[in-house]
Design a protein around this motif. Structure first.
Motif, PDB file in Angstrom:
ATOM      1  N   GLU A  53       0.877  -1.177   0.000  1.00  0.00           N
ATOM      2  CA  GLU A  53       0.000   0.000   0.000  1.00  0.00           C
ATOM      3  C   GLU A  53       0.909   1.219   0.000  1.00  0.00           C
ATOM      4  OE1 GLU A  53      -2.161  -0.160   3.656  1.00  0.00           O
ATOM      5  OE2 GLU A  53      -2.962  -2.149   3.254  1.00  0.00           O
ATOM      6  N   TYR A  54       0.657   2.164  -0.908  1.00  0.00           N
ATOM      7  CA  TYR A  54       1.527   3.337  -0.983  1.00  0.00           C
ATOM      8  C   TYR A  54       1.559   4.107   0.334  1.00  0.00           C
ATOM      9  CZ  TYR A  54       2.456   2.803  -5.930  1.00  0.00           C
ATOM     10  OH  TYR A  54       2.896   2.338  -7.140  1.00  0.00           O
ATOM     11  N   THR A  55       0.430   4.193   1.044  1.00  0.00           N
ATOM     12  CA  THR A  55       0.438   4.942   2.304  1.00  0.00           C
ATOM     13  C   THR A  55       1.320   4.248   3.342  1.00  0.00           C
ATOM     14  OG1 THR A  55      -1.626   3.849   2.973  1.00  0.00           O
ATOM     15  CG2 THR A  55      -1.825   6.017   1.959  1.00  0.00           C
ATOM     16  N   ALA A  56       1.280   2.918   3.369  1.00  0.00           N
ATOM     17  CA  ALA A  56       2.126   2.174   4.312  1.00  0.00           C
ATOM     18  C   ALA A  56       3.596   2.339   3.948  1.00  0.00           C
ATOM     19  CB  ALA A  56       1.739   0.696   4.319  1.00  0.00           C
ATOM     20  N   ASP A  58       4.970   4.824   2.236  1.00  0.00           N
ATOM     21  CA  ASP A  58       5.340   6.222   2.503  1.00  0.00           C
ATOM     22  C   ASP A  58       5.597   6.474   3.981  1.00  0.00           C
ATOM     23  OD1 ASP A  58       5.164   6.859  -0.172  1.00  0.00           O
ATOM     24  OD2 ASP A  58       3.198   7.801  -0.011  1.00  0.00           O
ATOM     25  N   LYS A  59       4.918   5.743   4.846  1.00  0.00           N
ATOM     26  CA  LYS A  59       5.069   5.931   6.296  1.00  0.00           C
ATOM     27  C   LYS A  59       6.157   5.017   6.876  1.00  0.00           C
ATOM     28  CE  LYS A  59       2.476   5.499  10.594  1.00  0.00           C
ATOM     29  NZ  LYS A  59       1.242   5.054  11.221  1.00  0.00           N
ATOM     30  N   GLU A  60       6.097   3.737   6.550  1.00  0.00           N
ATOM     31  CA  GLU A  60       6.971   2.750   7.197  1.00  0.00           C
ATOM     32  C   GLU A  60       8.419   2.801   6.732  1.00  0.00           C
ATOM     33  OE1 GLU A  60       5.527  -1.251   7.671  1.00  0.00           O
ATOM     34  OE2 GLU A  60       3.450  -0.553   7.793  1.00  0.00           O
ATOM     35  N   LYS A  93       3.904   5.569  -9.002  1.00  0.00           N
ATOM     36  CA  LYS A  93       2.479   5.657  -8.740  1.00  0.00           C
ATOM     37  C   LYS A  93       1.830   6.060 -10.058  1.00  0.00           C
ATOM     38  CE  LYS A  93       3.246   7.222  -4.019  1.00  0.00           C
ATOM     39  NZ  LYS A  93       3.024   8.274  -3.041  1.00  0.00           N
TER      40      LYS A  93
END
Length: 97
Positions: A53-56, A58-60, A93
């Motif tokens: 997941e791009y959000t994961a 980007d955060k992790e 993306k």
């Protein structure tokens, strides 16, 4: 700090988790075997599975870089059309292009 246990260089390797119809992501299968190799004797190896997941990501990923402070970081992924090992400069993306 790029050195870990016993002064060995710290190496972070990530693989990705399941996605879509793929219940097993072979990138993670390969990465999780690294502690059983000679590489683990040579470096302070840190492995981590990242959700697809791009959000994961980007955060992790930045959090891991800051926490682990590796000398080398390799993010292992798979692509359905690849027929060989390829080095990728960055993920993409498609909706941003």
């Amino acid at each position: 700090m790029a050195e870990g246990a016993e002064g060995k260089p710290k190496v972070l390797v990530t693989g990705f988790g399941p996605f879509g119809l793929h219940q097993i992501n072979t990138s993670w299968v390969a990465v999780e075997e690294l502690p059983n190799t000679e590489l683990a004797d040579e470096v302070d190896l840190v492995i981590k599975e990242i959700p697809v997941e791009y959000t994961a990501v980007d955060k992790e990923v930045p959090a891991l870089w800051n926490e682990v402070k590796p000398k080398l970081c390799v993010h292992v992924g798979v692509h359905g059309l690849a027929d060989s090992i390829q080095l990728e400069m960055c993920g993409h993306k498609p909706w941003l292009q």
